[in-house]
Scaffold this motif. Sequence first.
Motif, short mmCIF file in Angstrom:
data_model
loop_
_atom_site.label_atom_id
_atom_site.label_comp_id
_atom_site.label_asym_id
_atom_site.label_seq_id
_atom_site.Cartn_x
_atom_site.Cartn_y
_atom_site.Cartn_z
N ILE A 24 0.86 -1.19 0.00
CA ILE A 24 0.00 0.00 0.00
C ILE A 24 0.89 1.23 0.00
N LYS A 25 0.67 2.09 -1.00
CA LYS A 25 1.54 3.26 -1.16
C LYS A 25 1.04 4.43 -0.31
N GLN A 26 1.94 5.36 -0.08
CA GLN A 26 1.55 6.58 0.63
C GLN A 26 0.43 7.28 -0.14
N GLY A 27 -0.58 7.71 0.57
CA GLY A 27 -1.69 8.45 -0.04
C GLY A 27 -2.74 7.57 -0.68
N GLU A 28 -2.51 6.26 -0.64
CA GLU A 28 -3.46 5.36 -1.26
C GLU A 28 -4.63 5.06 -0.33
N VAL A 29 -5.80 4.85 -0.93
CA VAL A 29 -6.98 4.43 -0.17
C VAL A 29 -7.32 3.02 -0.62
N VAL A 30 -7.16 2.07 0.30
CA VAL A 30 -7.43 0.67 -0.01
C VAL A 30 -8.64 0.23 0.78
N VAL A 31 -9.64 -0.28 0.09
CA VAL A 31 -10.84 -0.77 0.75
C VAL A 31 -10.81 -2.29 0.75
N ILE A 32 -11.01 -2.87 1.92
CA ILE A 32 -10.99 -4.32 2.09
C ILE A 32 -12.41 -4.81 2.23
N ILE A 33 -12.80 -5.69 1.33
CA ILE A 33 -14.15 -6.24 1.44
C ILE A 33 -14.09 -7.75 1.41
N GLY A 34 -15.15 -8.35 1.91
CA GLY A 34 -15.21 -9.81 1.98
C GLY A 34 -16.24 -10.23 3.00
N PRO A 35 -16.60 -11.51 2.96
CA PRO A 35 -17.65 -12.00 3.85
C PRO A 35 -17.25 -11.89 5.33
N VAL A 178 -16.81 12.62 5.81
CA VAL A 178 -15.55 13.00 6.47
C VAL A 178 -14.41 12.12 5.93
N MET A 179 -14.70 10.85 5.76
CA MET A 179 -13.66 9.94 5.25
C MET A 179 -13.28 10.27 3.82
N LYS A 180 -14.26 10.65 3.02
CA LYS A 180 -13.97 11.06 1.64
C LYS A 180 -13.04 12.26 1.62
N LYS A 181 -13.34 13.23 2.51
CA LYS A 181 -12.53 14.43 2.58
C LYS A 181 -11.08 14.07 2.94
N LEU A 182 -10.94 13.22 3.91
CA LEU A 182 -9.59 12.77 4.32
C LEU A 182 -8.85 12.12 3.15
N ALA A 183 -9.57 11.29 2.42
CA ALA A 183 -8.97 10.60 1.28
C ALA A 183 -8.49 11.61 0.24
N LYS A 184 -9.32 12.62 -0.03
CA LYS A 184 -8.95 13.65 -1.01
C LYS A 184 -7.73 14.43 -0.59
N GLU A 185 -7.56 14.57 0.74
CA GLU A 185 -6.41 15.32 1.24
C GLU A 185 -5.13 14.50 1.23
N GLY A 186 -5.24 13.24 0.81
CA GLY A 186 -4.01 12.46 0.63
C GLY A 186 -3.64 11.54 1.77
N MET A 187 -4.56 11.34 2.72
CA MET A 187 -4.27 10.42 3.82
C MET A 187 -4.16 8.99 3.29
N THR A 188 -3.19 8.25 3.79
CA THR A 188 -3.10 6.82 3.50
C THR A 188 -4.16 6.12 4.36
N MET A 189 -5.08 5.40 3.70
CA MET A 189 -6.21 4.83 4.44
C MET A 189 -6.42 3.37 4.07
N VAL A 190 -6.67 2.56 5.10
CA VAL A 190 -7.09 1.18 4.89
C VAL A 190 -8.46 1.07 5.55
#
Length: 240
Positions: A24-35, A178-190
Motif C-alpha cells: 500500500i503506497k503513501q496516499g493510497e486508499v485501499v478498501v478491504i471487502i469480503g464476507p 468525512v472519510m472522503k474528505k480525508l482521502a482527497k487530502e491524501g491520507m493513506t487509508m485502509v
Amino acid sequence: MIIFHEVNKHYGKFHVLQNINLHIKQGEVVVIIGPSGSGKSTLVRCINRLETISSGELIVDNVKVHDKKTDINKLRRNIGMVFQHFHLYPHKTVLQNITLAPIKVLGIAKEEAERTAMYYLEKVGIPDKANSYPSSLSGGQQQRVAIARGLAMKPKIMLFDEPTSALDPETIGEVLDVMKKLAKEGMTMVVVTHEMGFAREVADRIVFIDQGKILEVSTPEEFFSNPKEERAKNFLNRIL
Ligand code: ADP
Ligand code: MG
C-alpha cells in the motif's frame, strides 16, 4: 507505506490469514471487502500490532512490525484507528477525549492540544460539540469525534474497521463524507467496509478477501464491473 510479505497468522490451529502479499503506497486508499469471518479485521489489526503475525514480514512506514525489538508505541503514534464502536470515554467531554492522547502520549501542552482538537472538530463538522459528553451525541457525531481523536495524533495512516456498521442509516453519510474528505487530502487509508458506494467512489484499490486469502486486488472499476473471482461475484450478488 505498508508492506505485507507472505504474512500468515494463526489463532491456535486456525489459519486466519494465509500468505498475504499486499503493498500500500503513501496516499493510497485501499478498501478491504469480503464476507464476515474472512479475516478483514485481523488483517487491519496486524498493521498496528493489535494482532501479531505468525510468519512473514510486515513493514509499516519503514518499521518492521513483526520484529519483537520494534518500539510498538512509536509505531502506533503514526497510525490512527477507528473502530465500529467508538470507544470514547463517557465521563470526558469531546474536547477531553481528543486532547487526552496528545497531552499524555506526545507531551503537548494543553492549550496547544485544545487548539489542535478544535481544528479537527471543525474538519469533521462539529466544533459546537467540544464541551458535550459523548452520550448526548448521535452515533454519527460520536464516530466523527473518534475520527478527530485519531487525526489529532497527526498520524501517517488511518485504519477504519467497519466505521459505519453500528450507525443509524441517516448518520452513515456524514461519517463517509468525512472519510472522503480525508482521502482527497491524501491520507493513506485502509478501510474495511460494506459501503459499496464509498468503495466505488473513493478506493484506489479494492482488496477482496475470503477465508483468509486475498483473492483479488483490483481498481473499483474492474472489481464492480467485472470481478475476476467467482467468490467475489457471489459476494457482490449477495450484497448489491
Ligand atoms: P472479519 O473481520 O472478516 O469478519 P475476523 O478477522 O474478525 O473476520 O475473524 C476471522 C476469523 O478469525 C473468524 O473465524 C473469527 O471467528 C476468528 N477469530 C477472530 N479473532 C479471533 C481470536 N482472537 N481468537 C480466535 N479466533 C478468532
Ligand atoms: Mg471484522
